[in-house]
Design a protein around this motif. Structure first.
Motif, PDB file in Angstrom:
ATOM      1  N   LEU A  64     -43.693 -38.097 -84.866  1.00 38.47           N
ATOM      2  CA  LEU A  64     -43.240 -37.799 -86.059  1.00 38.47           C
ATOM      3  C   LEU A  64     -44.093 -39.620 -86.777  1.00 38.47           C
ATOM      4  O   LEU A  64     -44.445 -40.411 -85.614  1.00 38.47           O
ATOM      5  CB  LEU A  64     -41.876 -37.592 -85.698  1.00 38.47           C
ATOM      6  CG  LEU A  64     -41.543 -36.832 -85.363  1.00 38.47           C
ATOM      7  CD1 LEU A  64     -39.799 -37.353 -84.514  1.00 38.47           C
ATOM      8  CD2 LEU A  64     -41.597 -35.818 -85.488  1.00 38.47           C
TER       9      LEU A  64
ATOM     10  N   ASP B  20     -41.739 -42.782 -90.435  1.00 40.70           N
ATOM     11  CA  ASP B  20     -40.129 -42.196 -92.023  1.00 40.70           C
ATOM     12  C   ASP B  20     -39.283 -40.740 -90.776  1.00 40.70           C
ATOM     13  O   ASP B  20     -38.323 -40.481 -92.084  1.00 40.70           O
ATOM     14  CB  ASP B  20     -40.815 -42.698 -93.067  1.00 40.70           C
ATOM     15  CG  ASP B  20     -41.892 -41.445 -93.127  1.00 40.70           C
ATOM     16  OD1 ASP B  20     -42.306 -40.766 -92.684  1.00 40.70           O
ATOM     17  OD2 ASP B  20     -41.537 -41.377 -94.470  1.00 40.70           O
ATOM     18  N   GLN B  21     -40.680 -40.195 -89.905  1.00 38.61           N
ATOM     19  CA  GLN B  21     -39.802 -39.113 -90.014  1.00 38.61           C
ATOM     20  C   GLN B  21     -38.324 -39.985 -88.233  1.00 38.61           C
ATOM     21  O   GLN B  21     -37.636 -38.411 -87.982  1.00 38.61           O
ATOM     22  CB  GLN B  21     -40.432 -38.456 -89.999  1.00 38.61           C
ATOM     23  CG  GLN B  21     -41.480 -37.609 -90.895  1.00 38.61           C
ATOM     24  CD  GLN B  21     -41.996 -36.855 -90.514  1.00 38.61           C
ATOM     25  OE1 GLN B  21     -43.341 -37.212 -89.410  1.00 38.61           O
ATOM     26  NE2 GLN B  21     -42.837 -35.775 -91.127  1.00 38.61           N
TER      27      GLN B  21
ATOM     28  N   HIS C 142     -35.734 -40.532 -85.590  1.00 43.66           N
ATOM     29  CA  HIS C 142     -34.380 -39.250 -86.643  1.00 43.66           C
ATOM     30  C   HIS C 142     -34.035 -41.653 -85.799  1.00 43.66           C
ATOM     31  O   HIS C 142     -34.253 -42.520 -85.331  1.00 43.66           O
ATOM     32  CB  HIS C 142     -33.817 -38.782 -85.290  1.00 43.66           C
ATOM     33  CG  HIS C 142     -32.633 -38.089 -85.599  1.00 43.66           C
ATOM     34  ND1 HIS C 142     -31.133 -39.246 -84.890  1.00 43.66           N
ATOM     35  CD2 HIS C 142     -31.692 -37.489 -86.261  1.00 43.66           C
ATOM     36  CE1 HIS C 142     -30.227 -39.074 -85.388  1.00 43.66           C
ATOM     37  NE2 HIS C 142     -30.438 -37.846 -85.328  1.00 43.66           N
TER      38      HIS C 142
END
Ligand SMILES: NC(=O)c1ccc[n+]([C@@H]2O[C@H](COP(=O)([O-])OP(=O)(O)OC[C@H]3O[C@@H](n4cnc5c(N)ncnc54)[C@H](OP(=O)(O)O)[C@@H]3O)[C@@H](O)[C@H]2O)c1
Length: 345
Positions: free
Chosen positions: A254, A257-258, A260
């Motif tokens: 990821l 900014d993706q 969690h």
């Protein structure tokens, strides 16, 4: 062995899941060892999700690979030439080289002669190698597990997770294993004898599914997956609970900014929860003693493992993709040459 060898180089920085175009096969002349060095030909190379961390230009505990460099891996090989008095040609060793058929070791760091051949050779790059040691030291040094405690292990059908779940059980803990899909969950229950198994793909709410197995809370979380699972399990932590951050396989692909966020931070105060990241090489000096204990359990049939084998260097990129897609499970190994003594060797 010919006078050249092949290796897999990083062709471009990865975005998301690995693609074949991210890698290239390079043929190089076989290098000559200098004083103190060894030339080793590799029999196995590992396919590790953690390798992904250095294949993009982002922060990690090691700098990103340069384009053209060999993709990192752990290896099991045989010494071809030695200019190091501690090793002889023919010695079988575990070391760090990469997705390469051969390489030079400077004789330092993670390089160990295999002395116990009473276990399958490939166990030395799996359950007795870095994954097994990650489970061992994550639970002992960071997790400080004690008999009677409740230990949750995520990605529990993987090599690290399955070893961690079994060690926790052998140490007298109550184990809750989290894995994806009915096949992995059945293996954990039936082959490893883990009584409480949560299928994260079937659970609408991971925290609630784990809470149902842990009415008194969780003492230790051994997490291989990343922020989403840590955040879901944090509210279940008991007083003085420990979270071992072993890996982040769910986050490696990821963009920053993706990933969690971790929001459930209050238990750090209310329940004095401690969360710490593991780098297994911090325990390098203790590896032989840990390997002796793991080998004892293995020979006694108390420690089980599963392997997924790929034949030949060219399989590395697709094997690497398979690890993240999780279709099969266990130690993913690239076999680069027959084991000594095998018919084709
Ligand atoms: N700290 C250290 O020193 C150290 C050393 C070695 C390894 N590690 C870490 O240990 C961890 C486990 O390594 P391993 O080799 O045994 O790999 P692994 O757990 O077999 O990793 C692959 C598995 O991860 C799970 N997975 C993939 N994407 C996921 C997602 N988005 N959410 C949840 N699960 C996902 C899948 O299992 P399911 O289908 O069951 O979800 C897949 O089969 C890795 O994170 C690795 O980086 C740490």
């Amino acid at each position: 062995m010919t006078q050249s060898f092949r290796r897999i180089a990083l062709a471009r920085y990865l975005r998301g899941l690995p693609e074949p175009e991210d890698f290239s096969i390079v043929t190089d002349p076989l290098p000559q060892p200098a004083d103190g060095e060894l030339l080793i030909h590799n029999i196995y190379a590992s396919i590790d999700p953690g390798t992904r961390a250095r294949l993009s230009q982002g922060p990690s505990y090691l700098p990103p690979l340069k384009l053209g460099e060999t993709v990192g891996a752990f290896n099991l090989g045989q010494v071809l030439e030695s200019r190091n008095p501690r090793f002889q040609p023919g010695d079988l060793v575990t070391w760090t080289c990469g997705w390469a058929e051969a390489g030079i070791s400077n004789g330092r760091g993670y390089l160990a002669r295999i002395t116990d051949r009473s276990v399958p050779l490939a166990a030395w790059i799996g359950v007795l190698g870095i994954p097994g040691l990650t489970a061992y030291f994550g639970l002992s040094r960071l997790g400080q597990i004690a008999a009677g405690e409740t230990v949750v292990v995520t990605s529990a059908a993987g090599m690290v997770g399955a070893t961690a779940a079994q060690i926790a059980k052998l140490r007298g803990c109550r184990v809750v294993a989290v894995a994806g899909g009915p096949v992995k969950c059945a293996w954990l229950r039936e082959e490893l004898g883990i009584e409480q198994v949560v299928d994260h793909k079937a659970a609408a709410d991971l925290g609630a599914a784990i809470a149902a197995c842990c009415p008194d809370g969780v003492d230790v979380l051994f997490d291989n997956v990343g922020n989403a699972s840590v955040d879901a399990i944090l509210p279940l932590m008991r007083m003085n609970g420990r979270i071992v951050v072993s890996g982040q396989v769910g986050d490696y692909n990821l963009a920053g900014d993706q990933v969690h966020g971790i929001r459930n931070t209050r238990p750090f105060i209310t329940h004095r929860v401690r969360m710490q990241g593991l780098v297994v090489f911090d325990d390098l000096r203790e590896f032989p003693a840990a390997q002796a204990e793991l080998a004892g359990w293995l020979k006694a049939g108390k420690l089980k493992y599963r392997e997924v084998r790929y034949q030949g260097l060219e399989q590395a990129p697709s094997a690497f993709r398979d690890v993240f897609e999780g279709r099969d499970f266990g130690r993913h190994l690239l076999q680069l040459a027959p084991e000594p003594g095998d018919a084709a060797a």
